[in-house]
Every structure is written in C-alpha cells, then in structure tokens.
Design an enzyme around this catalytic site. Structure first.
Site, PDB file in Angstrom:
ATOM      1  N   TYR A  20       0.825  -1.218   0.000  1.00  0.00           N
ATOM      2  CA  TYR A  20       0.000   0.000   0.000  1.00  0.00           C
ATOM      3  C   TYR A  20       0.857   1.266   0.000  1.00  0.00           C
ATOM      4  O   TYR A  20       0.622   2.186   0.765  1.00  0.00           O
ATOM      5  CB  TYR A  20      -0.946  -0.008   1.210  1.00  0.00           C
ATOM      6  CG  TYR A  20      -1.949  -1.134   1.151  1.00  0.00           C
ATOM      7  CD1 TYR A  20      -3.088  -1.016   0.348  1.00  0.00           C
ATOM      8  CD2 TYR A  20      -1.757  -2.310   1.853  1.00  0.00           C
ATOM      9  CE1 TYR A  20      -4.009  -2.048   0.266  1.00  0.00           C
ATOM     10  CE2 TYR A  20      -2.667  -3.352   1.768  1.00  0.00           C
ATOM     11  CZ  TYR A  20      -3.787  -3.213   0.979  1.00  0.00           C
ATOM     12  OH  TYR A  20      -4.692  -4.234   0.885  1.00  0.00           O
ATOM     13  N   TYR A 148     -12.125  -7.858   6.743  1.00  0.00           N
ATOM     14  CA  TYR A 148     -10.922  -7.905   5.883  1.00  0.00           C
ATOM     15  C   TYR A 148     -10.454  -9.357   5.809  1.00  0.00           C
ATOM     16  O   TYR A 148     -10.302 -10.021   6.839  1.00  0.00           O
ATOM     17  CB  TYR A 148      -9.787  -7.024   6.433  1.00  0.00           C
ATOM     18  CG  TYR A 148      -8.540  -7.165   5.598  1.00  0.00           C
ATOM     19  CD1 TYR A 148      -8.435  -6.514   4.373  1.00  0.00           C
ATOM     20  CD2 TYR A 148      -7.505  -8.004   5.990  1.00  0.00           C
ATOM     21  CE1 TYR A 148      -7.319  -6.693   3.569  1.00  0.00           C
ATOM     22  CE2 TYR A 148      -6.385  -8.190   5.193  1.00  0.00           C
ATOM     23  CZ  TYR A 148      -6.294  -7.517   3.986  1.00  0.00           C
ATOM     24  OH  TYR A 148      -5.195  -7.710   3.185  1.00  0.00           O
ATOM     25  N   ASP A 249     -12.453 -16.898   9.754  1.00  0.00           N
ATOM     26  CA  ASP A 249     -11.122 -16.440   9.353  1.00  0.00           C
ATOM     27  C   ASP A 249     -10.354 -16.065  10.623  1.00  0.00           C
ATOM     28  O   ASP A 249     -10.473 -14.949  11.127  1.00  0.00           O
ATOM     29  CB  ASP A 249     -11.256 -15.245   8.397  1.00  0.00           C
ATOM     30  CG  ASP A 249      -9.902 -14.712   7.952  1.00  0.00           C
ATOM     31  OD1 ASP A 249      -8.870 -15.159   8.501  1.00  0.00           O
ATOM     32  OD2 ASP A 249      -9.872 -13.836   7.067  1.00  0.00           O
ATOM     33  N   LYS A 278      -0.572 -16.096   9.448  1.00  0.00           N
ATOM     34  CA  LYS A 278       0.198 -15.157  10.279  1.00  0.00           C
ATOM     35  C   LYS A 278       1.058 -15.822  11.355  1.00  0.00           C
ATOM     36  O   LYS A 278       2.242 -16.015  11.151  1.00  0.00           O
ATOM     37  CB  LYS A 278      -0.750 -14.141  10.921  1.00  0.00           C
ATOM     38  CG  LYS A 278      -1.315 -13.135   9.910  1.00  0.00           C
ATOM     39  CD  LYS A 278      -1.984 -12.007  10.608  1.00  0.00           C
ATOM     40  CE  LYS A 278      -2.621 -10.997   9.682  1.00  0.00           C
ATOM     41  NZ  LYS A 278      -1.674 -10.108   9.030  1.00  0.00           N
TER      42      LYS A 278
HETATM   43  C1  LIG Z   1      -8.302 -11.690   9.011  1.00  0.00           C
HETATM   44  C2  LIG Z   1      -7.300 -11.767   7.888  1.00  0.00           C
HETATM   45  N1  LIG Z   1      -7.513 -12.607   6.871  1.00  0.00           N
HETATM   46  C3  LIG Z   1      -6.643 -12.714   5.852  1.00  0.00           C
HETATM   47  C4  LIG Z   1      -5.508 -11.945   5.804  1.00  0.00           C
HETATM   48  C5  LIG Z   1      -4.563 -12.071   4.644  1.00  0.00           C
HETATM   49  O1  LIG Z   1      -3.384 -12.672   5.040  1.00  0.00           O
HETATM   50  P1  LIG Z   1      -2.037 -12.486   4.179  1.00  0.00           P
HETATM   51  O2  LIG Z   1      -1.654 -11.040   4.334  1.00  0.00           O
HETATM   52  O3  LIG Z   1      -1.063 -13.432   4.803  1.00  0.00           O
HETATM   53  O4  LIG Z   1      -2.359 -12.841   2.780  1.00  0.00           O
HETATM   54  C6  LIG Z   1      -5.249 -11.038   6.833  1.00  0.00           C
HETATM   55  C7  LIG Z   1      -4.057 -10.183   6.790  1.00  0.00           C
HETATM   56  O5  LIG Z   1      -3.931  -9.194   7.447  1.00  0.00           O
HETATM   57  C8  LIG Z   1      -6.172 -10.943   7.912  1.00  0.00           C
HETATM   58  O6  LIG Z   1      -5.983 -10.076   8.924  1.00  0.00           O
END
Ligand SMILES: Cc1ncc(COP(=O)(O)O)c(C=O)c1O
Length: 435
Positions: A20, A148, A249, A278
């Site tokens: 970004y 997100y 997620d 993560k």
């Molecule tokens: C809740 C959530 N899902 C998916 C992702 C995407 O993960 P990545 O950045 O490893 O592709 C993130 C990244 O910040 C996230 O916070």
C-alpha cells in the site's frame, strides 16, 4: 548510515514495491539490520521495541534459538519437495497438532502459502462443496461490513465494500451479500437486534449463499472492532438453520492473540471451515492452513472432480512446517495464557485511560491487542518518524494507533510503547486536520 546502506535505500525507493505504498512518491522505509527478542534493529543504529509483531505474526520474539534450530535442522534434511504424491513428517506433525488443538469437528487440513490463499481455498472449498452436491445456485458469499480477508481477488470481494477495495475494482470483483457490521461491543450488554438484518439476508438469499465468512470477535484491518460473542453464536446458528457453510477467518485472531487459543472459543462455536496464517510459524516464514470438517471433505471428494481442485507449488513446505511445529510446541508447552493475560492487564491499566485525552475517540483492548482510536487521521510519514525517534515500532492506519506485541514483551517494554503513544498524542503535526 554508510554509503552502502544509503544505496540500498535509494534502490528500494526507486524499484521495490512496499505494501500500500506509492511507487512514485513512496513514504520512507527503514532499513532493518537484524531483530532479536522484541527488538528490531535498524541499520541507522536505532533499536526499536516492536509493537506490531510484524503484523500479528511474531509470538515468541525474533531470532529465537529454538525456531532457528528447527529451520536449520530441517534445511539439512530437505528444504522443499512437491506435495503431490510425496509427504513428510513436518507436515504430518503440523496437521496432527492443528487437528488436536482446533474445534473437534475440524478434521482435515489444507496447507497453503499465505493468509489470502488460505481464504481463497476456504471460499473455493465452499463453492466446490455445493457444486459437488449439485446445488450450483449456491454460488455467492455472505459476510459483514468492516471485514478484511486478504488482497487477492476472491478475498477482496468479501472485504468491506467501502473501506476495502471494491469501489475501485467494482467491474472486476464478484458481487456478494453484505450485512451491517456487528455493533454491540464485546463488553456491552447483548441486544438481539444486532443480527436482525443479517438474519433477513439469510432468509432472503440462503438458496444462493454457499458460505458465510467472518473474522471471529475482532474485525482487524476493517477498524480493530471487537464485537459481542453472541453475534458470532447467532451467525453459527443461522448458518446451520439455513444450510450455509460457516467460514471462520482466524488468520489474525488464531493462536492466542485474543486470550483464547481460537477466537471462536469466545462464543463456544465451531466453524465448518477455519483459516489460519500469520502466527502459524511464529512469524518466521509464510504458511497458512485451511481446516474443514469431514463432511466438507467427503462431499468435495465425492463430486465430479473426485478431489479438491487446488494445489500450490509450495504447499506443505517442510521448512515452514518444521518451524511451525517448533513454534506451536513453544506456544502450547509454554505459558501463553499468562503472557497474554499479563499484556492485557497492563494495557487495561495503562492504555485504556488514554480515552480521556482530547485527541482520543475511544480506547479498547482484548487479549494482547490494544487500540487507541483517534479523532483525527494520522500523518503517516510524520508519526512513523516520531515513533522511530521514540524507540518503538508502531504503524498506525487511518485514525487507529494499535499494538499487538509479541507475547514475550515485558511490562517495561510495554511501558515504552504506551509512553510513545502518549507523547505522540500531544504532537499536532502527527495528525491531519481535516478542513
Ligand atoms: C483476518 C485476515 N484474513 C486474511 C488476511 C490475509 O493474510 P495475508 O496477508 O497473509 O495474505 C489477513 C491479513 O492481514 C487478515 O488479517
């Protein structure tokens, strides 16, 4: 900085994309020399206390001897083999642990490269599940605003339609259903009206909805919003009632960050599909996992294709699995609950009171996450420079100054983070005055 370091940064500015960040007018990046424990050491000499855990990923600190050893040991055996037709102990051990520690119905694991891919996999699993059942009309997703889930195309399509990237990519993204974001906060009295509009969407569209996706308990990038567990419980019930798969997620929340091993535990629910990423390797290497129930796996495997139609080149990478196993051992055999509780208590005493500052709209914490929501947007380049001068690494966005440090951070180090935030709040030029 010496000439070499200046040259490196100059090349970086001219040729290297950062997340970004403009390629023509980039904000400055800081050159990292090394990192150890909770410290990030810059080439320019500053030693910064890390408040970000490198975007939620570092749990046990940088340069950890056990994680380093796991990587080196695995390197000396095999760094990578294709996962098609071949398998190995690090991946098997990892999947065994993930099945043991996650909600009981989750029994199958698909390993992939990153959080976004894990969510893509989850969405694709959901679509293939209904295709395999012959219900091809179930080809939409349902989610909530302020979510997100990643930056790839399928994940962007379930990110918040206003603060996400829908606006710009409107012609490209698939259209899905969005309920209002949960409004009742985790510490407020529950009111069932919060799920009324969500329920209406289930009632009206369940025949075309393959899956519902949500970040359990904490909506991260969409505003660091901590919502009521009853909302999550209602989501689970609605999915069951209307025959919609539930995708949790847990990429940001998983492995202890909220004070529970998985945030789903706040509502005592189990999803049909769960994404992890993560923290999986303790912040060492990119790795993600999508877990699903036997039902999801069996339906997909009994369909026309006879298998799940996905297979990344670096699926189940042995180095990543080995370091994930070492990180999970450190976590599960260690005292993560006390560590997260200690951070939580400290933030409760020392970060929450910042809410009385005239520049602060709200403060909130959950587990090891602390948020200061300001009344003004931050001036990114200025505030970043000031945090570095104050000896901390905190990277705000929008009006949010937030921290989620590695679990090994001490009270003294937390005090430095809070002191830096308190100092910044007094500095007009770290904020943008909207006219
Ligand atoms: C809740 C959530 N899902 C998916 C992702 C995407 O993960 P990545 O950045 O490893 O592709 C993130 C990244 O910040 C996230 O916070």
């Amino acid at each position: 900085m010496n000439n070499k370091q200046t040259d490196l940064l100059s090349f970086d500015q001219q040729h290297v994309w950062h997340p970004y960040t403009s390629m023509t007018e980039p904000l400055p990046s800081y050159l990292v020399e090394s990192a150890i424990g909770v410290f990030i050491n810059l080439a320019s000499g500053e030693k910064l206390i890390d408040g970000m855990a490198s975007w939620w990923s570092v749990l046990h600190g940088y340069n950890h001897p056990k994680l380093n050893a796991a990587l080196i040991e695995q390197c000396n055996k095999v760094s990578h083999v294709m996962f098609g037709g071949l398998t190995h102990e690090p991946a098997i051990d990892l999947c065994k642990t993930l099945i043991e520690i996650s909600p009981a119905p989750l029994q199958k694991v698909f390993l992939s490269d990153s959080g976004s891919v894990a969510v893509e996999v989850a969405i694709k699993m959901a679509f293939q599940y209904w295709i395999s059942k012959g219900k091809t009309s179930k080809n939409k997703m349902l989610t909530v605003k302020n979510g997100y889930h990643g930056d790839t195309l399928a994940t962007m399509a379930v990110c918040d339609p206003v603060t996400g990237m829908h606006h710009m990519f409107e012609q490209v993204l698939n259209k899905h259903y969005f309920a209002p974001a949960p409004q009742i906060k985790i510490d407020q009295p529950w009111q069932a009206e919060d799920t009324v509009e969500l329920e209406q969407l289930f009632i009206a569209h369940h025949d075309s909805i393959a899956a519902f996706i949500i970040e359990p308990i904490v909506q991260g990038t969409g505003g660091m919003r901590m919502y009521h567990p009853n909302y999550l419980k209602a989501c689970r019930d609605l999915c069951t009632q209307y025959d919609v798969l539930f995708i949790a997620d847990e990429i940001a929340t998983g492995l202890g960050r909220t004070g529970k091993l998985f945030a789903c535990e706040w509502a005592n629910i189990s999803p049909d599909i769960m994404c992890l990423g993560k923290t999986l390797t303790g912040g060492y290497i990119t790795l993600a996992a999508t877990l699903c129930t036997n039902d999801v796996a069996e339906v997909i495997s009994s369909g026309e294709a006879g298998c799940f139609m996905h297979g990344p080149t670096f699926m189940g990478n042995p180095l990543a699995c080995a370091v994930a196993n070492a990180s999970l051992s450190l976590l599960l055999d260690g005292n993560w609950q006390q560590q997260v509780q200690a951070i939580s208590s400290y933030l409760s005493k020392n970060l929450l009171p910042l809410s009385t500052h005239q520049r602060v709209y709200d403060t909130r914490i959950l587990g090891s996450i602390g948020v200061v929501e300001c009344t003004q947007k931050v001036n990114m380049s200025r505030i970043q420079k000031r945090f570095v001068e104050l000896g901390v690494w905190i990277r705000p966005f929008g009006k949010l100054i937030y921290i989620m440090p590695p679990y090994v951070i001490t009270a003294e180090q937390l005090a430095c983070l809070i002191k830096a935030i308190t100092t910044i709040l007094e500095e007009d030029d770290c904020f943008i005055t909207e006219t």
